[in-house]
Design a protein around this motif. Structure first.
Motif, PDB file in Angstrom:
ATOM      1  N   GLY A 240      33.194  45.827  77.881  1.00 18.38           N
ATOM      2  CA  GLY A 240      32.947  46.810  76.347  1.00 18.38           C
ATOM      3  C   GLY A 240      33.777  46.660  74.931  1.00 18.38           C
ATOM      4  N   PHE A 241      34.963  46.491  75.018  1.00 21.21           N
ATOM      5  CA  PHE A 241      35.874  46.210  73.819  1.00 21.21           C
ATOM      6  C   PHE A 241      35.344  44.441  73.864  1.00 21.21           C
ATOM      7  N   ILE A 414      44.030  35.543  74.204  1.00 21.27           N
ATOM      8  CA  ILE A 414      45.109  35.464  73.810  1.00 21.27           C
ATOM      9  C   ILE A 414      45.846  36.647  74.623  1.00 21.27           C
ATOM     10  N   ASN A 415      45.806  37.394  73.778  1.00 21.84           N
ATOM     11  CA  ASN A 415      46.078  38.808  74.326  1.00 21.84           C
ATOM     12  C   ASN A 415      44.907  40.315  74.645  1.00 21.84           C
ATOM     13  N   PRO A 416      44.382  39.586  75.578  1.00 24.37           N
ATOM     14  CA  PRO A 416      43.050  41.274  75.254  1.00 24.37           C
ATOM     15  C   PRO A 416      43.164  42.295  75.600  1.00 24.37           C
ATOM     16  N   VAL A 417      42.192  42.963  75.561  1.00 28.70           N
ATOM     17  CA  VAL A 417      42.618  44.675  76.378  1.00 28.70           C
ATOM     18  C   VAL A 417      42.256  44.490  78.358  1.00 28.70           C
ATOM     19  N   GLY A 418      42.094  43.909  78.697  1.00 25.80           N
ATOM     20  CA  GLY A 418      41.776  43.937  79.909  1.00 25.80           C
ATOM     21  C   GLY A 418      40.348  44.824  80.876  1.00 25.80           C
ATOM     22  N   ASN A 419      41.803  45.324  81.945  1.00 23.39           N
ATOM     23  CA  ASN A 419      41.160  46.665  82.173  1.00 23.39           C
ATOM     24  C   ASN A 419      42.064  47.815  81.771  1.00 23.39           C
ATOM     25  N   ASN A 420      42.649  48.006  80.602  1.00 28.20           N
ATOM     26  CA  ASN A 420      43.757  48.704  80.730  1.00 28.20           C
ATOM     27  C   ASN A 420      43.511  49.221  79.216  1.00 28.20           C
ATOM     28  N   GLU A 421      42.746  50.610  79.540  1.00 27.97           N
ATOM     29  CA  GLU A 421      42.138  51.085  78.491  1.00 27.97           C
ATOM     30  C   GLU A 421      43.379  51.832  77.851  1.00 27.97           C
TER      31      GLU A 421
END
Length: 895
Positions: A240-241, A414-421
């Protein structure tokens, strides 16, 4: 330049890439000769490719090659000087080719990047229920089949409402553009020079159309992406981000690339008429006159931004206030409850106000700061005869596109959000910080290679390119510092906002308003000190040119700033669509996390916008003073002091008009929502055999009041217990209920935006002609100083009230309660009996703050800029300093 050695470095830097194509100057010569029999385009291309080889390899071109090189030069707007030595020709060509390559390369990159992300977002299907993604299937397993249909319907309602408003607004703007262009031609032509009037009108039209295009591109991609962000949030918060961030990038990069490209094209076209431009000749066709006419580009951008910001701001806040008061406070519905008929209008407002209006506003800042720097540089003997030097503002912004392009990959790859809100806000903050860090060395290279080592500007001599770099970096880091201060005063992660939220629990709506106003006033202190320090440093180093390039420094990372600004409304709409369309509550939780981070960075963006507006306005003021020949503004003189007082009053007059307009439109919205709610309840009572109670009826006794309240709560309990689906009410809504509220907001905003816009546009013109340029200088100074303070306090008070409400809604507020002789800390949750009362107090504060932070506050940025750019453009036609204004002349003749 000071030495041959220092001049060769930029030539090598600009030419080495193309020169490596050839192994010798003979190969370059053969390639150039072989192209002579081809088309004009092929000859130009060959000349462009081979000219760096001549420069780098040291060969002196013959007569035929000079013609071909001159053709290539014309692509970049370079005058091929015949009175220079062969080395001088090569140096000038190298710098100009390097400048052109940087500008056009950045423009191409910006457009290509925006197109790539547009296609990427377009590839997302709106049918969430039939997706093959495992995570989405698992989350949507228990969702009703019509969820995707409802999503499509609500998405179309928002899209159609936004398009309807913008097209109607642009129709009125088109009339304004035609009328004001005629005014420009007549006033400047009769009072100064007809050619200047015509070219100022052309640049005004170009700036207006580019501003309209910028706003429309942003609105289109935001509306297009909001539903897709909802769908991708079903997969993970990281997906979503990425969707919202990529959509925001489309607006950021497309807007900056468009503004640079149109300005670059105008310079090329205008130089065809102004034949003495980029030379040391002094005539009505020289560099100074050309860039004064080009200032109309910034005027066009800001004029459209004024109507876009005011009209969009009235729209979004009328819908927001109506939805809050009638929906949340009176009906007791949650945020984005689909039964609220104003909820679609509220989401439309996010796009036309926070996206289209904001895009036009920041485009205006970029155009005006570039024009201010160019107008001042055109009065420098060392800068005005070199195309590359005069293009310094465009080159600096082009370098910002390259920096922002690299920075964006930190968030997505490089440094994405992933699944960590928990990583959403740090990733967004990292974009602002890293873009500033990377822009610092980029600014050094631009200043070193595309400015002479020493030059003079009006008011100061012997300025160094390193000094200009300090001015740019001072603005760059000042903008970030003010942004962080804005975050401190408006984020619920810090003490000030939490104190405002606590005041709702301890005293209700009254103390909430008092605390919020105090916070806004207090938040002016440190940003103003930082602005003062930045102005002192920049002015001390490079006079008004330092102020102008410092403003460019604030805006140099605009592509990322716009990306993050657009990200917020997209995620806000995504959450609303999830709620209205019946998506699982987990999706709404994810979009709320995304939106919360967007609110914080949006507040920082407002800080950037205010600081850049202050710097741009001061730079334009400096350019105006130089154009009309004022050497000082003496506040001890009655005319200047009177102008100062009137100018300081203008922002308050403007704010009163815009806030009253929001109030009037909100009243109409509240009445419509209230009427619809009453009709629904009346129909429900008839179906159930009950009695409808007129809200304006009177109680016969206290006992009757208690009995009716008991009946109301019993009915509410029955509604909750009989609800079979989490979003059962979604299927009961009708398009016509939403469209009525959309129509109210559209009509009110278009009607009410005219008077405030006319106040700002015509005040400096009237003052300049009737009272003279000295009074106008005082007017501009007063308006600037007053607007900065008012804009900061209004934006931060509104932001604090908004986030205090969200802190309470998120059940994060801890309240110390006196029990006996001790204070016991209680957590306020939605199950707490006093929750509705405390939450209603916070909603009232948010309602007061809405027009402050999203209508009057942001529009004040345009007030100070627009009054200054109008004064600059019309400056040559105002009566001279010696003659004074028309009223002064009449008074002298009578006396």
């Amino acid at each position: 330049m000071s030495s041959t050695k220092s001049e060769v470095a930029p030539v090598e830097a600009a030419s080495c890439t193309a020169s490596m194509v050839f192994t010798s100057k003979n190969a370059a010569l053969r390639y150039l000769k072989s192209s002579r029999t081809g088309t004009t385009q092929s000859r130009l291309y060959a000349a462009f490719i081979t000219s760096p080889a001549y420069l780098f390899l040291g060969d002196t071109p013959g007569a035929g090659e000079v013609r071909a090189l001159a053709q290539a030069s014309s692509v970049f707007g370079i005058a091929f000087a015949k009175d220079r030595t062969p080395l001088g020709n090569r140096l000038k060509m190298g710098e100009a080719l390097g400048a052109g390559a940087v500008i056009l390369g950045a423009v191409a990159l910006g457009f290509a990047f925006a197109l790539y992300y547009t296609l990427d977002v377009a590839g997302i299907s709106l049918d969430a229920t039939s997706s093959e993604n495992i995570e989405m299937k698992k989350l949507m397993a228990d969702t009703k089949p019509e969820t995707s249909v409802l999503l499509q319907k609500n998405y179309e309602l928002i899209r159609d409402g936004a398009n309807d408003f913008l097209f109607r607004e642009y129709f009125y703007m088109g009339i304004f553009i035609v009328v004001f262009s005629i005014i420009l031609i007549v006033v400047l032509g009769a009072g100064h020079d007809w050619a200047s009037g015509i070219f100022a009108a052309l640049s005004f039209i170009a700036g207006s159309l580019t501003s309209i295009l910028s706003g429309y591109i942003g609105m289109s991609i935001a509306v297009f992406a909001n539903a897709r962000t909802t769908v991708m949030s079903c997969v993970s918060i990281g997906e979503g981000f990425n969707t919202a961030f990529k959509a925001g990038s489309v607006m950021g990069f497309a807007l900056v690339a468009s503004s640079i490209f149109v300005l670059y094209t105008l310079v090329l076209l205008f130089s065809l008429y102004y034949s003495d431009a980029f030379s040391n000749k002094s005539s009505s066709l020289d560099t100074r006159y050309m860039y004064e006419a080009l200032a109309g580009y910034g005027l066009g951008g800001s004029s459209i931004a004024m109507f876009g910001r005011v009209g969009g701001g009235i729209y979004t806040k009328a819908a927001d206030v109506g939805a809050d008061l009638a929906g949340k406070v009176e009906a007791g519905w949650d945020e984005d409850d689909p039964r609220n008929p104003a909820v679609i209008a509220d989401n439309v407002g996010d796009n036309v106000g926070d996206i289209a209006g904001m895009g036009a506003d920041l485009f205006g800042s970029l155009a005006e700061s570039s024009c201010a720097a160019m107008v001042i540089a055109a009065q420098s003997a060392q800068l005005q005869n070199e195309w590359a030097y005069m293009s310094f503002p465009m080159i600096l912004m082009a370098a910002g596109i390259f920096v922002c392009f690299l920075t964006s990959f930190l968030a997505t790859h490089i440094n994405p959000v992933g699944n960590n809100e928990q990583r959403v806000e740090p990733v967004l903050m990292g974009q602002l910080i890293w873009s500033t860090v990377l822009m610092t060395p980029a600014a050094f290279f631009v200043c070193y290679f595309f400015l002479p080592s020493r030059f003079d500007v009006p008011g100061m001599k012997n300025i160094s390119n390193i000094g200009v770099f300090i001015c740019v970096v001072s603005g760059l880091w000042c903008g970030l510092a003010i942004g962080k201060l804005t975050e401190y005063y408006t984020s619920n992660g810090y003490t000030p906002v939490r104190e405002v939220a606590l005041s709702c629990a301890q005293g209700g709506a009254g103390p909430n308003i008092i605390y919020g106003l105090a916070l806004g006033y207090m938040s002016c202190v440190y940003p103003v000190m930082l602005l003062a320090l930045n102005i002192f440093v920049s002015y001390s180093i490079a006079h008004m040119f330092g102020i102008a390039v410092s403003a460019l420094g604030v805006l140099s990372t605009l592509a990322i700033g716009l990306t993050i600004d657009a990200y917020g409304p997209i995620t806000d709409n995504a959450g609303g669509l999830a709620e209205m369309s019946g998506f699982p509550s987990e999706v709404r939780k994810r979009t709320d996390k995304l939106d919360a981070a967007g609110n914080t960075t949006a507040a920082i963006g407002k800080g950037f916008a205010i600081s850049s507006a202050a710097m741009v306005s001061l730079a334009l003021f400096g350019a105006f003073v130089d154009v009309v020949g004022l050497t000082k503004v003496d506040l001890l003189q009655p005319m200047q002091f009177a102008g100062l007082l009137v100018g300081a009053m203008i922002p308050y007059w403007f704010s009163a008009m815009t806030m009253k307009s929001v109030g009037m439109a909100a009243n109409a919205m509240v009445e419509e929502v209230r009427a619809q709610v009453q009709r629904l309840r009346k129909d429900d009572e008839k179906k159930s055999g009950g009695t409808y109670l007129d809200p304006w009826g009177k109680y016969a006794s206290k006992a009757q009041e208690a009995q009716e309240n008991m009946m109301m709560w019993q009915k509410k309990v029955q509604e909750i217990e009989s609800k079979t689906s989490e979003h059962q009410e979604v299927v009961q809504t009708e398009k016509d209920r939403y469209r009525k509220c959309i129509q109210i907001a559209t009509d009110a905003s278009l009607k009410e935006m005219i008077a405030p816009g006319c106040l700002v546009i015509f005040t400096p013109i009237i003052c300049g002609f009737l009272f003279g340029v000295e009074a106008l200088a005082g007017l501009l100074a007063g308006s600037l100083v007053s607007s900065v303070q008012l804009a900061i306090s209004a934006s931060n008070s509104g932001g604090a009230w908004d986030n205090a409400k969200k802190w309470i809604s998120a059940e994060q507020l801890d309240v110390p309660v006196l029990e006996g002789k001790k204070h016991v800390v209680r957590k306020l949750t939605k199950d707490t009996r006093c929750y509705h009362e405390i939450h209603s107090a916070s909603v009232i504060g948010d309602t007061v703050g809405d027009p402050l932070k999203d209508t009057s506050g942001p529009a004040l940025n345009i007030v100070m800029k627009l009054m200054a750019i109008i004064s600059l453009v019309f400056g040559p036609s105002f009566p001279s300093i010696e003659a004074g204004g028309l009223l002064s002349q009449a008074w002298k003749s009578l006396v």
